[in-house]
Design a protein around this motif. Structure first.
Motif: not given
Length: 276
Positions: A168-186
């Motif tokens: 699965i090839v995913g992408s970063v879609i959001y970086i939150d207030n803690y610097g956590n990296v959210v990907t688009n892989i559900q």
């Protein structure tokens, strides 16, 4: 009275948010106003959509969501009131609706046309607030606008499945207030292709072989504190919205940094999940 929510990129230093709230209360003294966020990165439609997509369903149907990101009217971008999934969104036609409710067809879309409104540099105040207050009073969208047929469509990068289902090839879609990296892989996609196999999650030069259900899930509390993993260590988890997230446990952006800075990841950067 319905709730009115605010999502903007105005920040909190300037007077804009206070002015919006004061004007709403002048129109509707008992209005219930909820801030979703005012820290969206400037003009970042995808970030705005991620926040709203994961927040709006927590509100009752009939809630009115003012979207104050990239809101200026131009010959190519009009102002809209959109009823979708039982909620109203007052926004510019900048693609944000297509990202918020990708799988739900709007029930009603009108182009806002308020008599006597002057197009100025603060359309959230001069256009969106009067429209939202009208809807909050129980007014119909047709009174404040005319039917609008073609919403701008903006499709966010979707994860790709390659190697005959082994990657699965995913992408970063959001970086939150803690610097956590959210990907688009559900989680649903991950579960569909895992099929009980072991896997490696790769981001930059880091590799992880487990995805947890909570931030502390990677800690073995049976070990002595000196021997177990803990603050400052990297982990992957399924966040509360069901996306694969990379985090530094108990990170502090002012000291050690977060996953985004320590891994060198930014919006749309790539992550991989390889199944074995």
């Amino acid at each position: 009275m319905p709730i009115i929510t605010l999502t903007t990129d105005f920040g909190l230093k300037d007077h804009f948010v206070g002015t919006i709230k004061g004007t709403i209360h002048k129109e509707l003294r008992d209005a219930v106003i909820v801030d979703i966020s005012h820290q969206v990165n400037p003009f970042h439609i995808q970030e705005c959509a991620y926040l709203l997509k994961n927040a709006y369903k927590a509100f009752p149907e009939g809630t009115i969501h003012i979207v104050g990101v990239d809101s200026e009217r131009t010959p190519e971008t009009t102002h809209l009131a959109v009823k979708v999934d039982g909620h109203y969104f007052v926004t510019a036609d900048n693609g944000v609706i297509s990202l918020i409710v990708e799988e739900v067809r709007p029930e009603k879309v009108v182009e806002i046309s308020l008599p006597g409104t002057v197009q100025d540099a603060f359309p959230v105040l001069s256009v969106f607030v009067p429209a939202a207050c009208h809807l909050a009073r129980g007014g119909t969208p047709e009174v404040i606008g005319k039917p609008f047929g073609k919403l701008r469509h903006y499709k966010e990068f979707a994860p790709r499945v390659t190697n005959d289902g082994d990657t699965i090839v995913g992408s970063v879609i959001y970086i939150d207030n803690y610097g956590n990296v959210v990907t688009n892989i559900q989680r649903s996609l991950f579960d569909a292709y895992r099929k009980g196999r072991s896997f490696t999650l790769e981001a930059r030069n880091q590799k992880l072989t487990a995805i947890h259900d909570r931030y502390s899930g990677f800690i073995n509390f049976d070990l002595d504190r000196a021997q177990r993993r803990g603050p400052g260590d990297l982990l992957a988890l399924f966040n509360s919205s069901g996306y694969v997230e990379l985090a530094i446990y108990k990170s502090n952006l002012n000291t050690v940094g977060g996953a985004a800075t320590l891994l060198g990841l930014d919006y749309r950067d790539t992550v991989f999940i390889n199944f074995q």
